[in-house]
Design a protein around this motif. Structure first.
Motif, PDB file in Angstrom:
ATOM      1  N   TYR A 103       0.835  -1.191   0.000  1.00  0.00           N
ATOM      2  CA  TYR A 103       0.000   0.000   0.000  1.00  0.00           C
ATOM      3  C   TYR A 103       0.876   1.249   0.000  1.00  0.00           C
ATOM      4  O   TYR A 103       1.886   1.311   0.708  1.00  0.00           O
ATOM      5  N   ASP A 108      -8.518  -2.871  -0.241  1.00  0.00           N
ATOM      6  CA  ASP A 108      -7.815  -2.087  -1.268  1.00  0.00           C
ATOM      7  C   ASP A 108      -7.763  -0.604  -0.957  1.00  0.00           C
ATOM      8  O   ASP A 108      -6.977   0.129  -1.563  1.00  0.00           O
ATOM      9  N   GLU A 109      -8.578  -0.134  -0.021  1.00  0.00           N
ATOM     10  CA  GLU A 109      -8.576   1.281   0.362  1.00  0.00           C
ATOM     11  C   GLU A 109      -8.597   1.375   1.880  1.00  0.00           C
ATOM     12  O   GLU A 109      -9.385   0.694   2.542  1.00  0.00           O
ATOM     13  N   ARG A 120      -3.555   3.168  -0.321  1.00  0.00           N
ATOM     14  CA  ARG A 120      -4.104   2.620  -1.566  1.00  0.00           C
ATOM     15  C   ARG A 120      -3.318   1.392  -1.981  1.00  0.00           C
ATOM     16  O   ARG A 120      -2.088   1.403  -2.011  1.00  0.00           O
ATOM     17  N   ASP A 154      -4.090   8.166   4.117  1.00  0.00           N
ATOM     18  CA  ASP A 154      -4.799   7.379   3.113  1.00  0.00           C
ATOM     19  C   ASP A 154      -3.882   6.276   2.604  1.00  0.00           C
ATOM     20  O   ASP A 154      -2.700   6.515   2.309  1.00  0.00           O
TER      21      ASP A 154
END
Length: 273
Positions: free
Chosen positions: A37, A247-248, A261, A259
């Protein structure tokens, strides 16, 4: 899990172990995988000193037949208003029995390369509660309340709740990241059980249902343990697919939100027959 492509059918046959007797329902759906990520600053609150954040998180979960072995490595570089940059890192690993009865755990945290915290030990659970016995800090023990769940079991139950149309679940959670024992958690499921959507970046996820949820962590006895009220110590939001891949991510540290990703996803074949 509904499989519609040849690749996904192959993965479901070779990567997902059959559920063991006594395993938590849904265990057979979890995907052993490696994920990377990219972390960036999402937002800051008023008067926060942080102006920039960037980093990476690497997550791996391996099917160990009667247990799940996981490792999470996290590096975040923070910049403040004066131009100072501080790098913090953590290395966290667990071995969690598939029936939710035990957890071996280890966490090392560093700041600018110097170790700032170590937590390690083993927890055992029964329907009446349980106990965490720590090797670091040495000679430390904590009783765990009745109803305590471990991290993978928590994920499975949150996904099951989303599949059943529930909106809220609460439980004490023990993950071995603190010497203080279990934390109260409230999980809010938002948006319901979403149908599969096209996913060109990660075709493996394109045939799977998913759910968005927010997990708030409170110290034991915190006001949020039953109704989601009060101010959590920490909060994380994510989109989970039914195979346990997220995934988020959004990680709320209080002064700022990071955040995450998904950038890379690699299934790991199971060695179990």
């Amino acid at each position: 899990m509904m499989i519609r492509t040849a690749l996904a059918a192959l993965l479901s046959a070779t990567l997902l172990a059959p559920a063991l007797a006594g395993s938590e329902p849904g265990t057979e759906r979890l995907l052993a995988h490696r994920a990377a990520y990219r972390l960036t600053l999402d937002s800051v609150r008023d008067n926060a000193s942080v102006v920039q954040a960037e980093g990476v998180m690497l997550f791996e979960v391996v099917d160990a037949c009667d247990a799940w072995a996981s490792r999470q490595r996290f590096t975040l570089v923070l910049s403040d208003r004066d131009g100072n940059r501080i790098e913090t890192s953590s290395d966290y690993s667990t071995l969690e029995a598939k029936d939710g009865s035990s957890l071996r755990f280890s966490l090392t945290q560093t700041t600018e390369g110097a170790v700032t915290s170590r937590v390690a030990g083993e927890a055992t659970l029964t329907p009446q509660g349980g106990r965490a016995v720590y090797s670091e800090p040495a000679n430390t023990q904590e009783d765990l309340p009745a109803g305590t769940v471990l991290p993978t079991i928590h994920t499975l139950r949150a996904l099951a709740a989303a599949r059943a149309g529930q909106r809220l679940i609460s439980a004490p959670l023990f993950d071995g990241t603190s010497a203080d024992g279990a934390q109260d958690t409230t999980t809010v499921i938002t948006g319901g059980w979403a149908a599969p959507q096209p996913n060109p970046a990660f075709p493996l996820l394109a045939t799977l249902n998913s759910a968005r949820m927010r997990v708030a962590f409170f110290g034991r006895g915190g006001t949020g343990q039953n109704d989601g009220a009060g101010t959590p110590d920490y909060e994380v939001s994510m989109r989970y697919f039914e195979n346990g891949v997220a995934d988020e991510l959004k990680m709320d540290f209080g002064e700022f939100v990071v955040d995450g990703r998904l950038g890379e996803l690699q299934p790991i074949p199971s060695p179990c027959g």
